[in-house]
Scaffold this motif. Sequence first.
Motif, short mmCIF file in Angstrom:
data_model
loop_
_atom_site.label_atom_id
_atom_site.label_comp_id
_atom_site.label_asym_id
_atom_site.label_seq_id
_atom_site.Cartn_x
_atom_site.Cartn_y
_atom_site.Cartn_z
N GLU A 333 0.84 -1.21 0.00
CA GLU A 333 0.00 0.00 0.00
C GLU A 333 0.86 1.25 0.00
O GLU A 333 0.50 2.28 -0.60
CB GLU A 333 -0.92 0.00 1.23
CG GLU A 333 -2.15 -0.88 1.08
CD GLU A 333 -3.05 -0.78 2.30
OE1 GLU A 333 -4.18 -0.32 2.14
OE2 GLU A 333 -2.60 -1.18 3.40
N GLU A 334 1.99 1.18 0.69
CA GLU A 334 2.88 2.35 0.75
C GLU A 334 3.41 2.73 -0.63
O GLU A 334 3.74 3.88 -0.87
CB GLU A 334 4.04 2.05 1.71
CG GLU A 334 3.62 1.91 3.16
CD GLU A 334 4.77 1.49 4.05
OE1 GLU A 334 5.91 1.43 3.54
OE2 GLU A 334 4.55 1.24 5.25
N GLY A 336 1.61 2.45 -3.35
CA GLY A 336 0.48 2.87 -4.18
C GLY A 336 0.02 1.81 -5.15
O GLY A 336 -0.90 2.04 -5.95
N THR A 339 -4.41 -0.38 -3.33
CA THR A 339 -5.19 0.69 -2.73
C THR A 339 -6.44 0.11 -2.07
O THR A 339 -6.98 -0.91 -2.54
CB THR A 339 -5.61 1.74 -3.78
OG1 THR A 339 -6.35 1.09 -4.82
CG2 THR A 339 -4.39 2.42 -4.38
N TYR A 340 -6.89 0.74 -1.01
CA TYR A 340 -8.06 0.25 -0.26
C TYR A 340 -8.98 1.42 0.07
O TYR A 340 -8.52 2.50 0.47
CB TYR A 340 -7.61 -0.44 1.02
CG TYR A 340 -8.74 -0.76 1.98
CD1 TYR A 340 -9.63 -1.80 1.72
CD2 TYR A 340 -8.94 0.00 3.14
CE1 TYR A 340 -10.69 -2.08 2.60
CE2 TYR A 340 -9.98 -0.28 4.02
CZ TYR A 340 -10.85 -1.32 3.74
OH TYR A 340 -11.89 -1.61 4.59
N GLU A 341 -10.28 1.21 -0.11
CA GLU A 341 -11.30 2.20 0.27
C GLU A 341 -12.46 1.45 0.91
O GLU A 341 -13.10 0.60 0.28
CB GLU A 341 -11.79 2.96 -0.95
CG GLU A 341 -12.86 3.98 -0.63
CD GLU A 341 -13.45 4.63 -1.87
OE1 GLU A 341 -14.38 5.45 -1.72
OE2 GLU A 341 -12.97 4.32 -2.99
N MET A 373 -10.65 -3.13 -2.76
CA MET A 373 -9.20 -3.24 -2.89
C MET A 373 -8.81 -3.42 -4.34
O MET A 373 -9.37 -4.28 -5.04
CB MET A 373 -8.65 -4.40 -2.06
CG MET A 373 -7.14 -4.58 -2.20
SD MET A 373 -6.44 -5.71 -0.97
CE MET A 373 -6.42 -4.64 0.47
N ASN A 376 -2.52 -4.03 -8.21
CA ASN A 376 -1.84 -3.91 -9.50
C ASN A 376 -1.34 -5.28 -9.95
O ASN A 376 -0.68 -5.99 -9.19
CB ASN A 376 -0.66 -2.93 -9.35
CG ASN A 376 0.02 -2.61 -10.67
OD1 ASN A 376 0.44 -3.50 -11.40
ND2 ASN A 376 0.13 -1.32 -10.97
#
Length: 589
Positions: A333-334, A336, A339-341, A373, A376
């Motif tokens: 996640e760091e 990029g 990603t999570y929302e 989530m 990539n």
Amino acid sequence: MSQFAINLLFVGGSFLLYIGIAIWAKAGSTSDFYVAGGGVHPVTNGMAIGADWMSAASFISMAGLIAAGGYANSTFLMGWTGGYVLLAMLLAPYLRKFGKFTVPEFIGDRYYSPNARLVAVICLIVASVTYVIGQMAGAGVAFSRFLEVEATNGLIIAAVVVFIYAVLGGMKGITYTQVAQYCVLIVAYTIPAVFISLQLTGNPIPGLGMFSTHAESGMPLLAKLNQVVTDLGFREYTADVDNKLNMVLFTLSLMIGTAGLPHVIIRFFTVPKVADARWSGGWALVFIALLYLTAPAVASMARLNLMTTIYPEGTAAQPIEYDQRPGWIATWEETGLITYEDKNNDGRIQLYNDKNADFAATASERGWEGNEMVVNNDILVLANPEIANLPGWVIGLIAAGGLAAALSTAAGLLLAISSAVSHDLIKGRLNPNISEKGELMAARISMAVAIVIATWLGANPPGFAAQVVALAFGIAAASLFPALMMGIFSKRVNNVGATLGMLSGLIFTLVYIFIYKGWFFIPGTNNLADTPENWVLGISPLSIGAVGAVVNFAVAFAVSKVTAEPPVEIQELVESVRYPRGAGSAQDH
């Protein structure tokens, strides 16, 4: 020792090895720089070709694409493998017989036209620059995770390393560096695959493990994977494709694009004899097969591991809480790249196909309000050891392998671009009387400029690494491959036909790609959304290269038919090239 320190040890050690080899094998002449003096052993050359070929797209992105798309994305595997056979059997020995430094030089001499040579230079640069974007993007992905830097800074580090060993050593340095890189990347790819196959199936051979029984469920592994993904609204992993035309054209585009890629073709100019070119092709297929037979297993196991990480109790149960997510998710996640929302504010991770209308009712019943989530595709191979909780040294090894894959192909592409500019453009057209020392300097400067451009474009790629590479294959398929094939197997195609054919294929293919991907790959400049509904006859931009090749062939033959035949000496030259009974060393003409 921390994971960062382990990564730094593996990556830093491999970089020192590459730079040391470049200093040892520094190019002292244009022959060294372009074709490593023409004295590379076939086995060595085969291994270097393997590294040249197994790019970031093969190492990092191909398995990620297969993991995401299943059987439908196996076209990458089939097209690249089939194309290499085509190259090794139909083109490489005959081009080696011709005894030149570069692909544009062959085209210029065969079609007795400086204009044809110039058009070939343009086609080569466009295809190679597009290809190298994918490599630099892949290097950025690897650096951003394993050296814990921003992707842009990772690109700059990769560019500096490539600059040192490629500009200094030329083909001679790149050849022996690629041998080392092949050893690094094949070990890095297979060791985690063996560990993961043992974990999931008890079978140490990944290719067999993919068709074995999943140890935890007792089901066949692929059947278990199908169950997991369909319960989340995705297509079956092993489902057939709907658009057969697009699949066939895409596979064909990758095949003939492979056979037209200059950075691979140029490797066959480095061996002493025509027979060695064939043996190089055979050995390269052996070395490539070691990775390509493993990639589908890595893909399927990575997909299953990812899904069972998010849904450890099975898909009917609640997904994991975000606060309880594994450390590897937080780490990625760091960067990029994950990603999570939390769309429904339940503190859990819902990973499913929210674009499937038939699954909407099921998602609603579960209280899900959209996929939360995004992962990539390019990270799956790199993250696989972490997902499977493998030892830290395995993670460090795959970091070094991913970077080796990206840098080895980037170096080959940059050399192809450099050779085209210095040998074909500057010496062949602008300044024929340039000294060898001046040409060598021009080659190094042009490579440095190419590295800067590739780094900038790599920071803004028009797709995943393998998708960008597929675009490059389409461009090579539509422009260079037909010219090479006609140059070897047709005595009737003349200079006007070949030149107009290359231009027609290139322009047709680029316009189609730019309409969907953005003009000159600039984000936001596309005319139509890159979706199947907008594609002409369902043909994607990644597949259009095969159609562009047909355009190229048709224009070349039609124009040649209504214009003068090639001179007799050119027709005799074509006849002699088709019978490879030996060849001299590559010469500077």
